[in-house]
Design a protein around this motif. Structure first.
Motif, PDB file in Angstrom:
ATOM      1  N   ASP A 139       0.888  -1.162   0.000  1.00  0.00           N
ATOM      2  CA  ASP A 139       0.000   0.000   0.000  1.00  0.00           C
ATOM      3  C   ASP A 139       0.927   1.214   0.000  1.00  0.00           C
ATOM      4  OD1 ASP A 139      -1.737   2.049   0.930  1.00  0.00           O
ATOM      5  OD2 ASP A 139      -1.770   1.259   2.973  1.00  0.00           O
ATOM      6  N   ASN A 144      -4.917  11.343  -2.289  1.00  0.00           N
ATOM      7  CA  ASN A 144      -6.353  11.590  -2.242  1.00  0.00           C
ATOM      8  C   ASN A 144      -6.774  12.244  -3.544  1.00  0.00           C
ATOM      9  OD1 ASN A 144      -6.394  10.648   0.413  1.00  0.00           O
ATOM     10  ND2 ASN A 144      -5.726  12.659   1.162  1.00  0.00           N
ATOM     11  N   HIS A 152       4.579  15.028   0.564  1.00  0.00           N
ATOM     12  CA  HIS A 152       4.602  13.812   1.403  1.00  0.00           C
ATOM     13  C   HIS A 152       4.170  12.587   0.614  1.00  0.00           C
ATOM     14  CE1 HIS A 152       0.320  14.659   2.106  1.00  0.00           C
ATOM     15  NE2 HIS A 152       0.192  13.412   2.506  1.00  0.00           N
ATOM     16  N   HIS A 153       3.453  12.821  -0.490  1.00  0.00           N
ATOM     17  CA  HIS A 153       3.151  11.670  -1.340  1.00  0.00           C
ATOM     18  C   HIS A 153       4.369  11.220  -2.133  1.00  0.00           C
ATOM     19  CE1 HIS A 153      -1.121  12.968  -0.668  1.00  0.00           C
ATOM     20  NE2 HIS A 153      -1.108  11.705  -0.298  1.00  0.00           N
ATOM     21  N   TYR A 329     -12.551   6.108   7.693  1.00  0.00           N
ATOM     22  CA  TYR A 329     -11.246   5.686   7.151  1.00  0.00           C
ATOM     23  C   TYR A 329     -10.874   4.299   7.694  1.00  0.00           C
ATOM     24  CZ  TYR A 329      -6.185   6.684   6.254  1.00  0.00           C
ATOM     25  OH  TYR A 329      -4.885   6.684   5.841  1.00  0.00           O
ATOM     26  N   ASP A 333     -10.217   0.592   5.875  1.00  0.00           N
ATOM     27  CA  ASP A 333      -8.928  -0.084   6.002  1.00  0.00           C
ATOM     28  C   ASP A 333      -9.104  -1.501   6.552  1.00  0.00           C
ATOM     29  OD1 ASP A 333      -6.519   0.944   5.077  1.00  0.00           O
ATOM     30  OD2 ASP A 333      -6.371   2.449   6.676  1.00  0.00           O
ATOM     31  N   ASN A 351       2.323  -1.315   4.526  1.00  0.00           N
ATOM     32  CA  ASN A 351       1.700  -0.009   4.380  1.00  0.00           C
ATOM     33  C   ASN A 351       2.759   1.072   4.590  1.00  0.00           C
ATOM     34  OD1 ASN A 351      -1.409  -0.923   4.694  1.00  0.00           O
ATOM     35  ND2 ASN A 351      -0.127  -2.052   6.132  1.00  0.00           N
ATOM     36  N   VAL A 353       3.300   4.564   5.050  1.00  0.00           N
ATOM     37  CA  VAL A 353       2.493   5.746   5.385  1.00  0.00           C
ATOM     38  C   VAL A 353       3.220   6.560   6.450  1.00  0.00           C
ATOM     39  CG1 VAL A 353       0.219   6.551   6.130  1.00  0.00           C
ATOM     40  CG2 VAL A 353       0.425   4.321   5.041  1.00  0.00           C
ATOM     41  N   GLN A 357       0.517   8.830  11.109  1.00  0.00           N
ATOM     42  CA  GLN A 357      -0.544   7.833  11.242  1.00  0.00           C
ATOM     43  C   GLN A 357      -0.099   6.609  12.058  1.00  0.00           C
ATOM     44  OE1 GLN A 357      -3.033   7.111   7.808  1.00  0.00           O
ATOM     45  NE2 GLN A 357      -2.467   9.051   6.873  1.00  0.00           N
ATOM     46  N   PHE A 361      -2.373   3.291  12.742  1.00  0.00           N
ATOM     47  CA  PHE A 361      -2.076   1.924  12.287  1.00  0.00           C
ATOM     48  C   PHE A 361      -2.014   0.935  13.446  1.00  0.00           C
ATOM     49  CE2 PHE A 361      -1.332   3.688   8.123  1.00  0.00           C
ATOM     50  CZ  PHE A 361      -1.812   2.672   7.318  1.00  0.00           C
TER      51      PHE A 361
HETATM   52  N1  ARG Z   1      -4.866   8.544   1.367  1.00  0.00           N
HETATM   53  C1  ARG Z   1      -4.238   8.738   2.649  1.00  0.00           C
HETATM   54  C2  ARG Z   1      -3.573  10.110   2.709  1.00  0.00           C
HETATM   55  O1  ARG Z   1      -3.225  10.682   1.695  1.00  0.00           O
HETATM   56  C3  ARG Z   1      -3.201   7.707   2.980  1.00  0.00           C
HETATM   57  C4  ARG Z   1      -3.630   6.274   2.924  1.00  0.00           C
HETATM   58  C5  ARG Z   1      -2.669   5.397   3.661  1.00  0.00           C
HETATM   59  N2  ARG Z   1      -2.991   4.010   3.639  1.00  0.00           N
HETATM   60  C6  ARG Z   1      -3.902   3.417   4.389  1.00  0.00           C
HETATM   61  N3  ARG Z   1      -4.060   2.137   4.249  1.00  0.00           N
HETATM   62  N4  ARG Z   1      -4.613   4.065   5.265  1.00  0.00           N
HETATM   63  O2  ARG Z   1      -3.332  10.595   3.807  1.00  0.00           O
END
Ligand code: ARG
Length: 591
Positions: A139, A144, A152-153, A329, A333, A351, A353, A357, A361
């Motif tokens: 993942d 978004n 950060h992406h 959210y 998940d 994942n 991320v 987060q 998680f």
């Molecule tokens: N779309 C989310 C964001 O931009 C991150 C998703 C991360 N992955 C997950 N499985 N929650 O913050």
């Protein structure tokens, strides 16, 4: 193979001494010839392990027949004394608190070199089978929709790409998923805004900025007129109920966003096997909620929400459904984890991320555990925040730094750099090189930093030809290519049998560095730390530079020397290229 042979010897010896096979053995090439060729901290770890067991009393009732070890240095002595007779190690000594240094025999070097050349000829060096028969699902990236990709992406995309490549080269069956953020109440607000103020043509002309504007407008208007919030919720409800018009609108937004994201993915050389965004799980949540409630895992929390309480009473519960019935959210998940294990039959879930987060998680994994979704091992690979130095990249009055702009800027700066070096390349060649260097520099800058710290962003460092940077490694690679190009195809060196020579220190240094490549790949994956691979490649390029500067290659004294050295150039090129490939960094043929 050499390092494996030595590790094996150490492992059996430790087992002989302690009765237990050690979990892992680290063998590091030493960078100072006074400390031998390789060193290990095995005596330190073994001694620590022994200490953690019941204390052995010298001469006491529980003294084992293997003897009593207290200090790591003593363990080191015992270890060395117990090593089997062999012709690989020519000398050992103990350094510092108990490191064991090994000097290798010339025979060991020749064998290692021959082994290496064979593997490299077959293209199988750096290809491992640790993950054989295991499916890893990742993942990564997961932007978004309807919002621009921020910096950060870049981190989740690039770190994700390197982890994907590590998994691949380690033999995992890999499924690369892009868990797009394409569901949630914000899309109710956005669809409301589009219906109320939007113009399709305007949006189509510049989708993401226009959608962002509409989203911002919604919030501005809602401040004046709070009933808009309800309108937004109503719109989301329509989406949830499957209203065809609303669904069509959302799909349009997703498609427009994906086209924009794809530009960036193409520039970064990133691709995915699946694009199962959050909305994909929309119809897979209800059954999970029912099951959880029936089993008493999901309970009613404060204010009528449905929650999963955590074992640690100080940890906030995972919220699974809001009072108004909306899922969250975490609900999606949770459904994703179930889908990954039941439908995709994954063994390992990864994942990538950011650290923000972390708690989320923990809650998610504990919830999955409680729900019995335990067939897969789940990991959260977290990373720090990107910090921009003053003047590094304008953040346009506190707004996100746009990824696209960062990439443009990198290519522009790389081009300037190429121009300032009187390059002989054609205009097109310069632009292509600027792309390879610029994108490579950005990626390498991210990957070479320890992901557990915040990231610093320094244009000069990242585009420098001297430091631990992509251009430095790319340049080292082009040097290997210019040597190899001078050798005509038909006399392509083939060193069937490494000659019976004693290698020069620079040659030995290169052989032992190159041979550690697979070890580094393993460790980078075990720790999910691509920076280990970066440091290694930087060291390799430095060893190559020493070799290149101090020894004659094509005009060396003897045929054997020429062949050995050409082979070393080939091997270095192979590892540099393969290593950078794992990091997702391209190599140019000339610079
Ligand atoms: N779309 C989310 C964001 O931009 C991150 C998703 C991360 N992955 C997950 N499985 N929650 O913050």
């Amino acid at each position: 193979m050499l390092t494996e042979d030595i590790k094996q010897m150490l492992s059996t010896t430790i087992k002989k001494l302690t009765g237990k096979v050690p979990e892992s053995i680290h063998l590091e090439p030493s960078d100072n010839p006074d400390h031998g060729d390789f060193s290990t901290n095995s005596a330190l770890t073994t001694s620590k392990q022994l200490k953690n067991k019941a204390p052995l009393v010298r001469g006491g009732a529980n003294e084992s027949e293997q003897g009593v070890f207290s200090s790591p240095r003593e363990v080191a002595e015992e270890l060395i004394a117990a090593l089997p007779e062999n012709d690989l190690i020519s000398k050992t000594d103990i350094a510092g608190p108990g490191f064991i240094n090994f000097w290798l025999s010339d025979k060991a070097y020749r064998e290692a070199f021959s082994w290496l050349n064979n593997k490299i000829d077959q293209n199988s060096f750096g290809v491992l089978d640790i993950g054989k028969a295991q499916t890893a699902i990742t993942d990564t990236s997961h932007p978004n929709v309807a919002k621009p990709m921020g910096v950060h992406h870049l981190l989740s995309t690039i770190i994700g790409q390197s982890i994907n490549n590590l998994l691949k080269t380690c033999g995992y069956t890999l499924i690369k998923d892009n868990y797009l953020g394409d569901w949630g109440t914000q899309f109710g607000k956005l669809t409301y805004a589009i219906k109320t103020w939007g113009h399709m043509e305007v949006i189509k002309s510049d989708p993401i900025p226009e959608l962002l504007k509409l989203y911002v407008k919604f919030h501005e208007e809602a401040e004046q007129n709070p009933t808009l919030e309800d309108q937004g919720r109503m719109e989301f409800k329509r989406l949830e109920e499957g209203n065809p018009e609303s669904r069509k609108l959302l799909q349009w937004i997703v498609d427009l966003s994906l086209t924009e994201f794809q530009n960036i993915y193409d520039r970064l050389g990133v691709d995915f096997d699946l694009m199962n965004g959050e909305s994909f799980y929309e119809d897979k949540m209800e059954s999970i909620i029912k099951e959880g409630v029936r089993k008493g895992i999901i309970v009613e929390g404060e204010k009528g929400a449905l929650i999963i309480p955590m074992n640690d009473p100080n940890k906030p519960p995972a919220i699974i459904r809001k009072k108004d019935g909306a899922t969250l959210y975490a609900t999606r998940d949770l459904a994703r984890i179930k889908y990954w294990q039941d439908e995709l039959k994954g063994d390992l879930g990864i994942n990538v991320v950011d650290i923000a987060q972390k708690l989320y998680f923990e809650q998610l994994f504990e919830s999955a555990q409680k729900m019995g979704f335990t067939k897969m091992k789940q990991v959260h690979i977290d990373f720090g925040r990107m910090e921009f130095p003053e003047g590094g990249m304008s953040t346009r009055k506190g707004k996100v730094v746009l990824l696209e702009e960062v990439l443009d800027e990198a290519e522009r700066r790389a081009y300037e750099k190429i121009e300032s070096h009187d390059s002989e390349l054609s205009e097109q060649g310069k632009h292509e090189l600027a792309r390879i260097m610029g994108i490579g520099a950005i990626k390498y800058n991210v990957l070479s930093q320890n992901r557990n710290k915040n990231y610093t962003f320094d244009w000069n460092q990242m585009l420098s030809f001297e430091g631990n940077s992509a251009p430095y490694l790319q340049y080292a690679y082009t040097r290997t290519q210019s040597i190899l190009k001078k050798v005509a195809e038909d006399q392509n060196p083939r060193l069937d049998d490494p000659q019976l020579r004693v290698y020069e220190p620079e040659e030995k240094q290169l052989i032992k560095t190159i041979i550690s490549f697979e070890d580094i790949i393993k460790r980078s994956l075990e720790n999910y730390k691509p920076n280990l691979l970066c440091t290694y490649l930087f060291e390799l390029a430095q060893s190559f530079s020493q070799f290149y500067n101090n020894l004659r290659i094509l005009d060396a004294e003897s045929e054997e020397e020429i062949l050995t050295r050409l082979q070393l150039v080939k091997d270095t090129a192979y590892v540099l290229k393969k290593g950078l490939e794992i990091l997702g960094v391209e190599v140019p043929e000339r610079m």
